[in-house]
Design an enzyme around this catalytic site. Structure first.
Site, PDB file in Angstrom:
ATOM      1  N   LEU A  52      34.740  40.232  35.819  1.00 49.75           N
ATOM      2  CA  LEU A  52      34.604  41.060  34.514  1.00 49.75           C
ATOM      3  C   LEU A  52      35.719  42.120  34.498  1.00 49.75           C
ATOM      4  O   LEU A  52      35.904  42.599  35.605  1.00 49.75           O
ATOM      5  CB  LEU A  52      33.306  41.247  33.933  1.00 49.75           C
ATOM      6  CG  LEU A  52      32.439  40.067  33.511  1.00 49.75           C
ATOM      7  CD1 LEU A  52      31.010  40.627  33.453  1.00 49.75           C
ATOM      8  CD2 LEU A  52      32.965  39.475  32.475  1.00 49.75           C
ATOM      9  N   GLY A 112      35.982  45.735  34.683  1.00 50.20           N
ATOM     10  CA  GLY A 112      35.372  47.012  35.112  1.00 50.20           C
ATOM     11  C   GLY A 112      34.452  46.374  36.336  1.00 50.20           C
ATOM     12  O   GLY A 112      33.849  47.315  37.002  1.00 50.20           O
ATOM     13  N   GLY A 120      35.733  45.728  39.487  1.00 54.97           N
ATOM     14  CA  GLY A 120      36.234  46.425  40.590  1.00 54.97           C
ATOM     15  C   GLY A 120      37.239  45.840  41.178  1.00 54.97           C
ATOM     16  O   GLY A 120      37.763  45.985  42.365  1.00 54.97           O
ATOM     17  N   LYS A 121      37.908  44.756  40.432  1.00 56.25           N
ATOM     18  CA  LYS A 121      39.043  43.968  41.057  1.00 56.25           C
ATOM     19  C   LYS A 121      40.125  44.710  41.396  1.00 56.25           C
ATOM     20  O   LYS A 121      40.800  44.595  42.702  1.00 56.25           O
ATOM     21  CB  LYS A 121      39.561  42.807  40.150  1.00 56.25           C
ATOM     22  CG  LYS A 121      38.454  41.938  39.902  1.00 56.25           C
ATOM     23  CD  LYS A 121      38.793  40.829  38.649  1.00 56.25           C
ATOM     24  CE  LYS A 121      39.364  41.519  37.213  1.00 56.25           C
ATOM     25  NZ  LYS A 121      38.425  42.000  36.476  1.00 56.25           N
ATOM     26  N   SER A 153      40.792  35.941  34.734  1.00 53.23           N
ATOM     27  CA  SER A 153      40.852  34.625  34.644  1.00 53.23           C
ATOM     28  C   SER A 153      39.717  34.043  34.435  1.00 53.23           C
ATOM     29  O   SER A 153      38.904  33.380  35.202  1.00 53.23           O
ATOM     30  CB  SER A 153      41.429  34.105  36.030  1.00 53.23           C
ATOM     31  OG  SER A 153      40.909  34.908  37.219  1.00 53.23           O
TER      32      SER A 153
END
Length: 207
Positions: A43, A45, A47-48, A116
């Site tokens: 999602l 937010g 942290g990706k 994605s």
């Protein structure tokens, strides 16, 4: 109004690959390591981008050839013609995966950070790569945690109706069923997430 792109379109049958003298193996020997892609999904937010940036810094410090592909960056250039319909999001992922494949062929470790949201999108991305070249990483944060972080103010806009197709609010997110790694960012600090990602890579890449 622009026409929606055809998702995952195949190449015309009259196109043929040009034989090349310098191969992927030759590029990898020059770099001293193999190419891979770590595909971070989750999602907004979750942290990706933060994890991807820290991982690239860790690999760069180890002398590895890397490139970070971030969804926001591509939407400012290569994918700036795309909106946020399901068709456009599928095309966004397809283009990102094709770029990642080129970098892997160049012998580069690619860190791809994209929401994605649909499994079919990620499966199609994985299908572009040889077995073992595509590592799917689920950056897992519950919706309530991601929304509380809301670093870009997007959830607030989604809740107010300004972003009607925002993933997790007005559009579906399908978590991976069998990812190569899960990073629960609501429980783990950044350094632990990076350590687990380094451990996921073959020792020759992460040492």
């Amino acid at each position: 109004m622009k026409a929606a792109p055809t998702p995952m379109a195949s190449a015309p049958s009259d196109l043929h690959a040009q034989p090349l003298t310098v191969t992927r193996g030759a590029r990898e020997r020059l770099h001293g390591h193999a190419g891979r892609v770590l595909w971070l999904t989750g999602l907004s937010g979750a942290g990706k981008s933060t994890i991807a940036n820290a991982l690239e810094a860790a690999l760069h410090a180890r002398g590895r050839h890397t490139y970070l592909l971030d969804g926001d960056h591509l939407r400012h250039g290569l994918n700036r013609d795309l909106g946020f319909s399901e068709e456009d999001r599928t095309e966004n992922v397809r283009r990102a995966a094709e770029v990642a494949r080129l970098f892997v062929d160049a012998g580069t470790i690619v860190i791809a950070a994209f929401i994605s949201p649909l499994r079919a999108q990620r499966d199609a991305a994985r299908a572009l790569f040889a077995p073992g070249d595509f590592l799917e990483v689920f950056v897992d944060a519950p919706l309530a945690v991601a929304e509380a972080r809301d670093p870009k103010g997007l959830y607030r806009k989604a809740r107010s109706g300004q972003l009607p197709q925002f993933t997790g609010i007005g559009a579906l997110y399908e978590p991976p069923l069998a990812p190569d790694l899960v990073l629960p960012t609501h429980e783990w600090p950044l350094d632990r997430c990076v350590e687990r990602l380094l451990a996921l890579l073959p020792p020759a890449l992460a040492a």
